[in-house]
Design an enzyme around this catalytic site. Structure first.
Site, PDB file in Angstrom:
ATOM      1  N   LYS A 130      45.164  39.648   9.648  1.00 30.16           N
ATOM      2  CA  LYS A 130      43.980  39.310   8.855  1.00 30.16           C
ATOM      3  C   LYS A 130      43.387  37.977   9.330  1.00 30.16           C
ATOM      4  O   LYS A 130      42.206  37.881   9.641  1.00 30.16           O
ATOM      5  CB  LYS A 130      44.335  39.230   7.366  1.00 30.16           C
ATOM      6  CG  LYS A 130      43.135  38.962   6.480  1.00 30.16           C
ATOM      7  CD  LYS A 130      43.534  38.686   5.050  1.00 30.16           C
ATOM      8  CE  LYS A 130      43.538  37.202   4.792  1.00 30.16           C
ATOM      9  NZ  LYS A 130      43.642  36.816   3.403  1.00 30.16           N
ATOM     10  N   ASP A 148      41.087  41.740   3.477  1.00 32.09           N
ATOM     11  CA  ASP A 148      41.640  40.882   2.420  1.00 32.09           C
ATOM     12  C   ASP A 148      41.674  41.693   1.129  1.00 32.09           C
ATOM     13  O   ASP A 148      41.414  42.901   1.133  1.00 32.09           O
ATOM     14  CB  ASP A 148      40.828  39.584   2.281  1.00 32.09           C
ATOM     15  CG  ASP A 148      39.459  39.801   1.652  1.00 32.09           C
ATOM     16  OD1 ASP A 148      39.052  40.970   1.450  1.00 32.09           O
ATOM     17  OD2 ASP A 148      38.781  38.803   1.341  1.00 32.09           O
TER      18      ASP A 148
END
Length: 266
Positions: A130, A148
């Site tokens: 991420k 996210d």
């Protein structure tokens, strides 16, 4: 009434791409909501953003980068002093350890520069896919989908995927959109999740993509009441960045101690 036929994969892909086009019109100014001036600052800010708001990170990083502008400086920091500077972001001991670890790795293995490849970034302490995709997409222009909590929540709500694991979500969403859209799609979806499509009380009655949403009605459908749920520039409030891009239509956030908005991420 008969049972409605389940949506085909092709119909879902068409609907998903239409949602992306409509979000592009609603948020033409979508951008990373972390303040940064170079790849190192974005990397550090993204690590700090775990379990807190971008606003809180943006209020914390000016003093941090004044003290430690480079990986070499951060690698040499006194741990307790580094911890104190990042304390407002929470989990500060763990984050300080990650920041020093990645700074040492950048200094020793990459000549003090943030590498521009996923396989290198994920070897750094505290850096997963991420964080790597945030840095690649926004500091290096390398397309990537950033999964996210907002992104995962909305793409499941929109029935683009049923996956919970971020890597599987990333793979399935990447397959729906051309690569050139990946980075901006990530920003638009996160913007929408923070401003309108909240986790507990989505503002369905004020949502521009309501006709395309299979979850319409989970939130407030009355337009007046829904409008009161809007956040950041959609609700006439400050955004999360202290120094937003020039084309951002909202108000900049305020520094720490400046009587800021509540900082909730929605």
């Amino acid at each position: 009434m008969g049972k409605t036929k389940p949506e085909s994969h092709l119909a879902m892909v068409r609907r998903a791409r239409r949602i992306n086009r409509e979000l592009a019109e609603v948020y033409p100014y979508a951008h990373p909501e972390l303040d940064f001036r170079n790849p190192f600052e974005l990397l550090v800010a993204t690590v700090l953003s775990a379990q807190t708001t971008d606003l809180r990170v943006n209020q914390t990083t000016p003093a941090l980068f004044a003290a430690y502008p480079t990986p070499e400086d951060m690698a040499a920091a006194v741990p307790e002093e580094l911890e104190e500077l990042i304390r407002p972001t929470g989990f500060f001991r763990m984050k300080a350890k990650a920041l020093q670890g990645l700074s040492v790795a950048l200094r020793d293995n990459y000549g003090g520069n943030v590498p521009g490849r996923l396989q290198d970034l994920v070897t750094l302490p505290g850096v997963g896919r991420k964080t790597a995709n945030v840095v690649l997409g926004n500091a290096f222009g390398v397309p990537g989908i950033t999964v996210d909590t907002h992104f995962g929540r909305l793409v499941r709500r929109w029935k683009w995927t049923e996956q919970e694991d971020p890597e599987k979500v990333e793979a399935e969403i990447c397959a729906i959109f051309p690569k050139s859209e990946w980075t901006m799609l990530s920003h638009r979806v996160v913007f929408h999740g923070r401003r309108i499509c909240h986790s507990r009380k989505p503002a369905c009655g004020a949502c521009p993509i309501a006709p395309l949403c299979p979850a319409y009605g989970e939130g407030e459908t009355d337009p007046e009441r829904a409008r009161k749920l809007l956040k950041y520039e959609m609700g006439g409030q400050p955004g999360q960045r202290l120094s937003p891009p020039p084309d951002y239509p909202g108000l900049p956030a305020r520094p720490l101690g400046g009587g800021t908005a509540d900082g909730t991420s929605g």
